[in-house]
Design a protein around this motif. Structure first.
Motif, mmCIF file in Angstrom:
data_model
loop_
_atom_site.group_PDB
_atom_site.id
_atom_site.type_symbol
_atom_site.label_atom_id
_atom_site.label_comp_id
_atom_site.label_asym_id
_atom_site.label_seq_id
_atom_site.Cartn_x
_atom_site.Cartn_y
_atom_site.Cartn_z
ATOM 1 N N UNK A 167 0.851 -1.192 0.000
ATOM 2 C CA UNK A 167 0.000 0.000 0.000
ATOM 3 C C UNK A 167 0.887 1.243 0.000
ATOM 4 N N UNK A 168 0.621 2.166 -0.881
ATOM 5 C CA UNK A 168 1.454 3.363 -0.966
ATOM 6 C C UNK A 168 0.728 4.434 -1.760
ATOM 7 N N UNK A 169 0.885 5.664 -1.333
ATOM 8 C CA UNK A 169 0.390 6.802 -2.106
ATOM 9 C C UNK A 169 1.569 7.729 -2.347
ATOM 10 N N UNK A 170 1.522 8.442 -3.424
ATOM 11 C CA UNK A 170 2.591 9.375 -3.749
ATOM 12 C C UNK A 170 3.541 8.799 -4.770
ATOM 13 N N UNK A 171 4.250 9.692 -5.416
ATOM 14 C CA UNK A 171 5.181 9.286 -6.462
ATOM 15 C C UNK A 171 4.467 9.128 -7.792
ATOM 16 N N UNK A 172 5.209 9.368 -8.852
ATOM 17 C CA UNK A 172 4.678 9.181 -10.204
ATOM 18 C C UNK A 172 4.787 7.711 -10.576
ATOM 19 N N UNK A 173 3.881 7.190 -11.406
ATOM 20 C CA UNK A 173 4.026 5.809 -11.851
ATOM 21 C C UNK A 173 5.415 5.569 -12.449
ATOM 22 N N UNK A 174 6.075 4.528 -11.967
ATOM 23 C CA UNK A 174 7.417 4.192 -12.426
ATOM 24 C C UNK A 174 8.527 4.807 -11.596
ATOM 25 N N UNK A 175 8.185 5.676 -10.662
ATOM 26 C CA UNK A 175 9.195 6.339 -9.831
ATOM 27 C C UNK A 175 9.576 5.453 -8.645
ATOM 28 N N UNK A 176 10.875 5.336 -8.390
ATOM 29 C CA UNK A 176 11.356 4.600 -7.218
ATOM 30 C C UNK A 176 11.121 5.497 -6.007
ATOM 31 N N UNK A 177 10.319 4.999 -5.067
ATOM 32 C CA UNK A 177 9.959 5.823 -3.916
ATOM 33 C C UNK A 177 10.712 5.424 -2.646
#
Length: 130
Positions: A68-78
């Motif tokens: 589960x995670x929110x934030x970051x652009x699709x494909x971005x290593x968070x």
């Protein structure tokens, strides 16, 4: 009734055939949900193995789990805390085992020890492998 199931014949009129899997279908599309991508990683293991393009290289993704995670652009290593956590269309996919071209299959922890990868970097959003 003794724990046995009775056999049931299939309706041959409803039979369909699937085409052979190809490598182009194995590319991870980070715009999709992490749940879909996690299923794709499992479905394409052992062949043709899911892949993601990073800095022009096609990395093979052998094992990953949904987080589960929110934030970051699709494909971005968070995050790189317990694997390579990549933002998806919804939630995130934590890559646990991967392989660079010409390399061997290794756990993310080992992979990161030899690769200059950091949070904020971006996977390519191309959906077709070459």
């Amino acid at each position: 009734t003794g724990g046995k199931l009775a056999g049931e014949p299939q309706n041959e009129a409803l039979v369909t055939y699937a085409t052979k899997l190809c490598k182009a279908e194995a590319s991870l599309d980070w715009l999709r949900s992490a749940t879909d991508l996690g299923r794709q990683v499992r479905a394409f293991n052992p062949y043709p193995v899911a892949q993601a393009k990073f800095s022009g290289e096609h990395w093979r993704v052998w094992s990953a789990r949904v987080k589960p995670h929110t934030g970051g652009r699709p494909g971005q290593i968070v995050s790189l805390d317990n694997g390579i956590l990549v933002a998806c269309g919804s939630d995130a996919l934590c890559i646990e085992e991967l392989q660079r071209p010409g390399g061997r299959r290794i756990f993310a922890r080992e992979f990161l020890a030899g690769m200059p990868v950091r949070a904020g970097m971006q996977f390519d959003l191309e959906t077709e492998a070459t």
